[in-house]
Design a protein around this motif. Sequence first.
Motif, PDB file in Angstrom:
ATOM      1  N   SER A 101      -5.004  10.502   0.189  1.00  0.00           N
ATOM      2  CA  SER A 101      -5.937   9.375   0.100  1.00  0.00           C
ATOM      3  C   SER A 101      -5.907   8.740  -1.281  1.00  0.00           C
ATOM      4  O   SER A 101      -5.531   9.375  -2.270  1.00  0.00           O
ATOM      5  CB  SER A 101      -7.365   9.846   0.409  1.00  0.00           C
ATOM      6  OG  SER A 101      -7.861  10.642  -0.666  1.00  0.00           O
ATOM      7  N   LYS A 102      -6.313   7.493  -1.344  1.00  0.00           N
ATOM      8  CA  LYS A 102      -6.399   6.767  -2.615  1.00  0.00           C
ATOM      9  C   LYS A 102      -7.299   7.514  -3.591  1.00  0.00           C
ATOM     10  O   LYS A 102      -6.973   7.654  -4.772  1.00  0.00           O
ATOM     11  CB  LYS A 102      -6.926   5.341  -2.356  1.00  0.00           C
ATOM     12  CG  LYS A 102      -7.304   4.558  -3.595  1.00  0.00           C
ATOM     13  CD  LYS A 102      -6.104   4.129  -4.397  1.00  0.00           C
ATOM     14  CE  LYS A 102      -6.550   3.206  -5.527  1.00  0.00           C
ATOM     15  NZ  LYS A 102      -5.618   3.208  -6.631  1.00  0.00           N
ATOM     16  N   LYS A 103      -8.426   8.015  -3.092  1.00  0.00           N
ATOM     17  CA  LYS A 103      -9.365   8.751  -3.948  1.00  0.00           C
ATOM     18  C   LYS A 103      -8.687   9.977  -4.560  1.00  0.00           C
ATOM     19  O   LYS A 103      -8.812  10.225  -5.760  1.00  0.00           O
ATOM     20  CB  LYS A 103     -10.589   9.167  -3.129  1.00  0.00           C
ATOM     21  CG  LYS A 103     -11.601   9.962  -3.898  1.00  0.00           C
ATOM     22  CD  LYS A 103     -12.754  10.394  -3.010  1.00  0.00           C
ATOM     23  CE  LYS A 103     -13.646  11.364  -3.747  1.00  0.00           C
ATOM     24  NZ  LYS A 103     -14.543  12.091  -2.879  1.00  0.00           N
ATOM     25  N   ASP A 104      -7.972  10.737  -3.750  1.00  0.00           N
ATOM     26  CA  ASP A 104      -7.302  11.935  -4.259  1.00  0.00           C
ATOM     27  C   ASP A 104      -6.148  11.569  -5.199  1.00  0.00           C
ATOM     28  O   ASP A 104      -5.952  12.214  -6.231  1.00  0.00           O
ATOM     29  CB  ASP A 104      -6.786  12.805  -3.114  1.00  0.00           C
ATOM     30  CG  ASP A 104      -7.900  13.563  -2.402  1.00  0.00           C
ATOM     31  OD1 ASP A 104      -9.025  13.647  -2.943  1.00  0.00           O
ATOM     32  OD2 ASP A 104      -7.638  14.072  -1.287  1.00  0.00           O
ATOM     33  N   ARG A 105      -5.394  10.523  -4.844  1.00  0.00           N
ATOM     34  CA  ARG A 105      -4.306  10.095  -5.730  1.00  0.00           C
ATOM     35  C   ARG A 105      -4.838   9.688  -7.093  1.00  0.00           C
ATOM     36  O   ARG A 105      -4.254  10.028  -8.123  1.00  0.00           O
ATOM     37  CB  ARG A 105      -3.508   8.947  -5.093  1.00  0.00           C
ATOM     38  CG  ARG A 105      -2.582   9.398  -3.981  1.00  0.00           C
ATOM     39  CD  ARG A 105      -1.640   8.311  -3.474  1.00  0.00           C
ATOM     40  NE  ARG A 105      -2.350   7.284  -2.710  1.00  0.00           N
ATOM     41  CZ  ARG A 105      -2.570   6.037  -3.108  1.00  0.00           C
ATOM     42  NH1 ARG A 105      -2.128   5.614  -4.270  1.00  0.00           N
ATOM     43  NH2 ARG A 105      -3.230   5.188  -2.340  1.00  0.00           N
ATOM     44  N   THR A 106      -5.959   8.984  -7.100  1.00  0.00           N
ATOM     45  CA  THR A 106      -6.573   8.560  -8.361  1.00  0.00           C
ATOM     46  C   THR A 106      -7.041   9.767  -9.173  1.00  0.00           C
ATOM     47  O   THR A 106      -6.815   9.837 -10.387  1.00  0.00           O
ATOM     48  CB  THR A 106      -7.747   7.594  -8.093  1.00  0.00           C
ATOM     49  OG1 THR A 106      -7.232   6.449  -7.395  1.00  0.00           O
ATOM     50  CG2 THR A 106      -8.423   7.156  -9.376  1.00  0.00           C
TER      51      THR A 106
ATOM     52  N   ASP B 281       0.820  -1.199   0.000  1.00  0.00           N
ATOM     53  CA  ASP B 281       0.000   0.000   0.000  1.00  0.00           C
ATOM     54  C   ASP B 281       0.862   1.260   0.000  1.00  0.00           C
ATOM     55  O   ASP B 281       1.973   1.273   0.536  1.00  0.00           O
ATOM     56  CB  ASP B 281      -0.917   0.029   1.232  1.00  0.00           C
ATOM     57  CG  ASP B 281      -2.033  -1.003   1.151  1.00  0.00           C
ATOM     58  OD1 ASP B 281      -2.380  -1.406   0.021  1.00  0.00           O
ATOM     59  OD2 ASP B 281      -2.539  -1.400   2.218  1.00  0.00           O
ATOM     60  N   ILE B 282       0.318   2.303  -0.595  1.00  0.00           N
ATOM     61  CA  ILE B 282       0.986   3.608  -0.622  1.00  0.00           C
ATOM     62  C   ILE B 282       0.457   4.429   0.537  1.00  0.00           C
ATOM     63  O   ILE B 282      -0.760   4.594   0.684  1.00  0.00           O
ATOM     64  CB  ILE B 282       0.738   4.324  -1.966  1.00  0.00           C
ATOM     65  CG1 ILE B 282       1.347   3.515  -3.108  1.00  0.00           C
ATOM     66  CG2 ILE B 282       1.291   5.739  -1.932  1.00  0.00           C
ATOM     67  CD1 ILE B 282       1.032   4.044  -4.486  1.00  0.00           C
ATOM     68  N   ASP B 283       1.355   4.962   1.360  1.00  0.00           N
ATOM     69  CA  ASP B 283       0.980   5.758   2.528  1.00  0.00           C
ATOM     70  C   ASP B 283       1.802   7.044   2.529  1.00  0.00           C
ATOM     71  O   ASP B 283       2.769   7.182   3.275  1.00  0.00           O
ATOM     72  CB  ASP B 283       1.204   4.955   3.812  1.00  0.00           C
ATOM     73  CG  ASP B 283       0.704   5.686   5.050  1.00  0.00           C
ATOM     74  OD1 ASP B 283      -0.033   6.689   4.904  1.00  0.00           O
ATOM     75  OD2 ASP B 283       1.078   5.265   6.162  1.00  0.00           O
TER      76      ASP B 283
ATOM     77  N   GLY C 156       0.796   5.857  -7.668  1.00  0.00           N
ATOM     78  CA  GLY C 156       0.262   4.501  -7.624  1.00  0.00           C
ATOM     79  C   GLY C 156      -0.674   4.129  -8.751  1.00  0.00           C
ATOM     80  O   GLY C 156      -1.373   3.123  -8.666  1.00  0.00           O
ATOM     81  N   GLU C 157      -0.682   4.923  -9.801  1.00  0.00           N
ATOM     82  CA  GLU C 157      -1.568   4.645 -10.934  1.00  0.00           C
ATOM     83  C   GLU C 157      -0.736   4.352 -12.178  1.00  0.00           C
ATOM     84  O   GLU C 157       0.395   4.823 -12.300  1.00  0.00           O
ATOM     85  CB  GLU C 157      -2.480   5.849 -11.193  1.00  0.00           C
ATOM     86  CG  GLU C 157      -3.427   6.158 -10.046  1.00  0.00           C
ATOM     87  CD  GLU C 157      -4.468   5.082  -9.806  1.00  0.00           C
ATOM     88  OE1 GLU C 157      -4.923   4.456 -10.784  1.00  0.00           O
ATOM     89  OE2 GLU C 157      -4.816   4.856  -8.632  1.00  0.00           O
TER      90      GLU C 157
END
Length: 156
Positions: A8-13, A2-4, A74-75
């Motif tokens: 957030s995952k939502k914002d990174r996406t 996981d990326i920390d 992470g994308e």
Amino acid sequence: MDIDIGISKKDRTAIAHGLSRLLADSYTLYLTTHNFHWNVTGPMFNTLHQMFEVQYTELALAVDAIAERIRALGEPAPGTYSAFAELSRLEEPQGVPSAEEMIRQLVKGQEAVIRTAREIMPVVDEADDEPTADLLTQRMQVHEKTAWMLRSMLAN
């Protein structure tokens, strides 16, 4: 794993999606600029041939930096002509335009890339994503200066 990184995952996406559009616009502008470098003719040939080479070389480095930022978030980075065609707001030139029309089209392309970068900023700011904000700021500065220089060649 996981990326920390504090985003957030939502914002990174969301940021990566915006950067994917920026990558597509930048790559399309790169290809157009390289095309014009190869095909420019007329009294301004030498000046434009050299100027376009400087511009496409800078864009080649930029697309790598943008793609690597997408990966750091992470994308997956888009990397095909079909993906770029779907994501880009830039249109490919038709035929071989005159040198003056090449300049006009490149100004429009530079400005389109600036608008794409600017559109990403709200989510980047909201997520406190300083590395992406820095990348976007640098890209906007380069494209604004390049658009100004190209536009200046059209002034009477």
